[in-house]
Design a protein around this motif. Structure first.
Motif, mmCIF file in Angstrom:
data_model
loop_
_atom_site.group_PDB
_atom_site.id
_atom_site.type_symbol
_atom_site.label_atom_id
_atom_site.label_comp_id
_atom_site.label_asym_id
_atom_site.label_seq_id
_atom_site.Cartn_x
_atom_site.Cartn_y
_atom_site.Cartn_z
ATOM 1 N N ALA A 48 0.840 -1.207 0.000
ATOM 2 C CA ALA A 48 0.000 0.000 0.000
ATOM 3 C C ALA A 48 0.872 1.253 0.000
ATOM 4 C CB ALA A 48 -0.921 -0.006 1.213
ATOM 5 N N ALA A 49 1.964 1.228 0.774
ATOM 6 C CA ALA A 49 2.865 2.377 0.805
ATOM 7 C C ALA A 49 3.520 2.579 -0.550
ATOM 8 C CB ALA A 49 3.927 2.169 1.882
ATOM 9 N N GLU A 50 3.908 1.476 -1.186
ATOM 10 C CA GLU A 50 4.523 1.544 -2.523
ATOM 11 C C GLU A 50 3.521 2.103 -3.539
ATOM 12 O OE1 GLU A 50 7.564 1.415 -5.101
ATOM 13 O OE2 GLU A 50 7.743 0.794 -3.012
ATOM 14 N N ALA A 51 2.268 1.633 -3.458
ATOM 15 C CA ALA A 51 1.232 2.123 -4.375
ATOM 16 C C ALA A 51 0.982 3.614 -4.147
ATOM 17 C CB ALA A 51 -0.057 1.329 -4.175
ATOM 18 N N ALA A 52 0.984 4.034 -2.885
ATOM 19 C CA ALA A 52 0.765 5.449 -2.588
ATOM 20 C C ALA A 52 1.922 6.289 -3.122
ATOM 21 C CB ALA A 52 0.624 5.652 -1.084
ATOM 22 N N LYS A 53 3.151 5.772 -2.988
ATOM 23 C CA LYS A 53 4.333 6.493 -3.492
ATOM 24 C C LYS A 53 4.263 6.619 -5.014
ATOM 25 C CE LYS A 53 8.360 5.582 -1.533
ATOM 26 N NZ LYS A 53 9.630 4.875 -1.232
ATOM 27 N N LYS A 54 3.868 5.507 -5.675
ATOM 28 C CA LYS A 54 3.771 5.494 -7.135
ATOM 29 C C LYS A 54 2.674 6.454 -7.596
ATOM 30 C CE LYS A 54 3.399 2.289 -11.004
ATOM 31 N NZ LYS A 54 3.184 0.901 -11.410
ATOM 32 N N ALA A 55 1.541 6.437 -6.892
ATOM 33 C CA ALA A 55 0.431 7.332 -7.249
ATOM 34 C C ALA A 55 0.848 8.787 -7.082
ATOM 35 C CB ALA A 55 -0.783 7.022 -6.383
ATOM 36 N N ALA A 56 1.626 9.069 -6.029
ATOM 37 C CA ALA A 56 2.080 10.442 -5.796
ATOM 38 C C ALA A 56 3.013 10.886 -6.916
ATOM 39 C CB ALA A 56 2.773 10.532 -4.444
ATOM 40 N N SER A 57 3.905 9.978 -7.377
ATOM 41 C CA SER A 57 4.823 10.367 -8.453
ATOM 42 C C SER A 57 4.080 10.571 -9.758
ATOM 43 C CB SER A 57 5.938 9.333 -8.603
ATOM 44 O OG SER A 57 5.490 8.202 -9.298
ATOM 45 N N VAL A 58 3.076 9.695 -10.051
ATOM 46 C CA VAL A 58 2.279 9.855 -11.277
ATOM 47 C C VAL A 58 1.510 11.172 -11.221
ATOM 48 C CG1 VAL A 58 0.301 8.910 -12.539
ATOM 49 C CG2 VAL A 58 2.104 7.388 -11.736
ATOM 50 N N GLU A 59 0.954 11.470 -10.043
ATOM 51 C CA GLU A 59 0.209 12.724 -9.884
ATOM 52 C C GLU A 59 1.130 13.919 -10.105
ATOM 53 O OE1 GLU A 59 -2.559 15.011 -6.548
ATOM 54 O OE2 GLU A 59 -1.535 13.153 -6.036
ATOM 55 N N LYS A 60 2.338 13.835 -9.581
ATOM 56 C CA LYS A 60 3.307 14.926 -9.743
ATOM 57 C C LYS A 60 3.634 15.126 -11.220
ATOM 58 C CE LYS A 60 7.825 16.421 -8.108
ATOM 59 N NZ LYS A 60 9.038 16.019 -7.389
ATOM 60 N N ASP A 61 3.852 13.992 -11.940
ATOM 61 C CA ASP A 61 4.143 14.077 -13.375
ATOM 62 C C ASP A 61 2.977 14.714 -14.123
ATOM 63 O OD1 ASP A 61 6.538 12.870 -12.875
ATOM 64 O OD2 ASP A 61 5.919 10.871 -13.585
ATOM 65 N N LEU A 62 1.739 14.295 -13.790
ATOM 66 C CA LEU A 62 0.554 14.851 -14.448
ATOM 67 C C LEU A 62 0.448 16.347 -14.194
ATOM 68 C CD1 LEU A 62 -2.242 12.163 -13.917
ATOM 69 C CD2 LEU A 62 -1.242 12.898 -16.081
ATOM 70 N N LEU A 63 0.670 16.747 -12.931
ATOM 71 C CA LEU A 63 0.589 18.177 -12.600
ATOM 72 C C LEU A 63 1.653 18.970 -13.345
ATOM 73 C CD1 LEU A 63 -0.176 18.099 -8.776
ATOM 74 C CD2 LEU A 63 -1.661 18.936 -10.587
ATOM 75 N N THR A 64 2.855 18.416 -13.413
ATOM 76 C CA THR A 64 3.943 19.098 -14.122
ATOM 77 C C THR A 64 3.586 19.262 -15.599
ATOM 78 O OG1 THR A 64 5.491 18.052 -12.619
ATOM 79 C CG2 THR A 64 6.414 19.033 -14.594
ATOM 80 N N THR A 65 3.038 18.184 -16.204
ATOM 81 C CA THR A 65 2.649 18.233 -17.610
ATOM 82 C C THR A 65 1.542 19.260 -17.831
ATOM 83 O OG1 THR A 65 3.154 15.887 -17.726
ATOM 84 C CG2 THR A 65 1.935 16.807 -19.559
ATOM 85 N N PHE A 66 0.572 19.293 -16.907
ATOM 86 C CA PHE A 66 -0.565 20.213 -17.042
ATOM 87 C C PHE A 66 -0.107 21.658 -16.900
ATOM 88 C CE2 PHE A 66 -4.055 22.620 -15.003
ATOM 89 C CZ PHE A 66 -4.980 22.550 -16.035
ATOM 90 N N VAL A 67 0.733 21.898 -15.890
ATOM 91 C CA VAL A 67 1.197 23.264 -15.635
ATOM 92 C C VAL A 67 2.047 23.771 -16.793
ATOM 93 C CG1 VAL A 67 2.670 24.674 -14.133
ATOM 94 C CG2 VAL A 67 1.053 23.067 -13.139
ATOM 95 N N SER A 68 2.847 22.890 -17.364
ATOM 96 C CA SER A 68 3.703 23.323 -18.474
ATOM 97 C C SER A 68 2.888 23.563 -19.738
ATOM 98 C CB SER A 68 4.794 22.290 -18.734
ATOM 99 O OG SER A 68 4.216 21.104 -19.240
ATOM 100 N N GLY A 69 1.675 23.025 -19.772
ATOM 101 C CA GLY A 69 0.808 23.242 -20.933
ATOM 102 C C GLY A 69 1.013 22.205 -22.012
ATOM 103 N N GLY A 70 1.727 21.152 -21.698
ATOM 104 C CA GLY A 70 1.999 20.112 -22.690
ATOM 105 C C GLY A 70 0.740 19.362 -23.078
ATOM 106 N N LYS A 71 -0.108 19.064 -22.115
ATOM 107 C CA LYS A 71 -1.359 18.325 -22.381
ATOM 108 C C LYS A 71 -2.478 19.013 -21.632
ATOM 109 C CE LYS A 71 0.570 13.663 -22.934
ATOM 110 N NZ LYS A 71 0.527 12.300 -22.410
ATOM 111 N N LYS A 72 -3.707 18.878 -22.170
ATOM 112 C CA LYS A 72 -4.863 19.477 -21.511
ATOM 113 C C LYS A 72 -6.039 18.499 -21.542
ATOM 114 C CE LYS A 72 -3.574 24.198 -22.524
ATOM 115 N NZ LYS A 72 -3.886 25.418 -23.231
#
Length: 115
Positions: free
Chosen positions: A85-109
């Motif tokens: 569960a901790a590993e899944a939470a860590k992975k979800a947090a990294s995926v969320e961070k990547d998505l936020l970075t992509t969204f903020v940079s304007g790469g994908k919408k």
């Protein structure tokens, strides 16, 4: 005269003595012989009784060991589950961070972010 009566103002308690017929009776401790119950059940000899008692004791020990082993395995499974569960939470947090970075940079919408 009044000062004399206050000079010696100690209270003395005298333990009352009960009359003999009201005195607490001392308990008489009876010396009874030690009683041993027979091990054997009706229609069973002494050796069979000892074997039965030994078998019951062994079964109780085995049950206790099995219970202890089950508790250890449950604890291991719970620890593994928590680690997963901790590993899944860590992975979800990294995926969320990547998505936020992509969204903020304007790469994908919008719907493109799901992929």
């Amino acid at each position: 005269p009044m000062a004399d009566s206050f000079g010696n103002n100690k209270t003395v308690f005298i333990k009352p003595e009960l009359p003999k017929h009201l005195q607490p009776k001392k308990e008489v401790v009876a010396n009874l012989p030690v009683v041993e119950a027979p091990l054997a059940l009706p229609g069973e000899d002494e050796e069979a009784a000892k074997a039965r008692i030994e078998k019951k004791r062994r079964e109780e020990e085995e049950a206790k060991l099995a219970e202890q082993k089950a508790a250890e395995e449950a604890a291991k499974a719970k620890a593994a589950e928590e680690a997963a569960a901790a590993e899944a939470a860590k992975k979800a947090a990294s995926v969320e961070k990547d998505l936020l970075t992509t969204f903020v940079s304007g790469g994908k919408k919008g719907d493109d972010l799901k992929a």
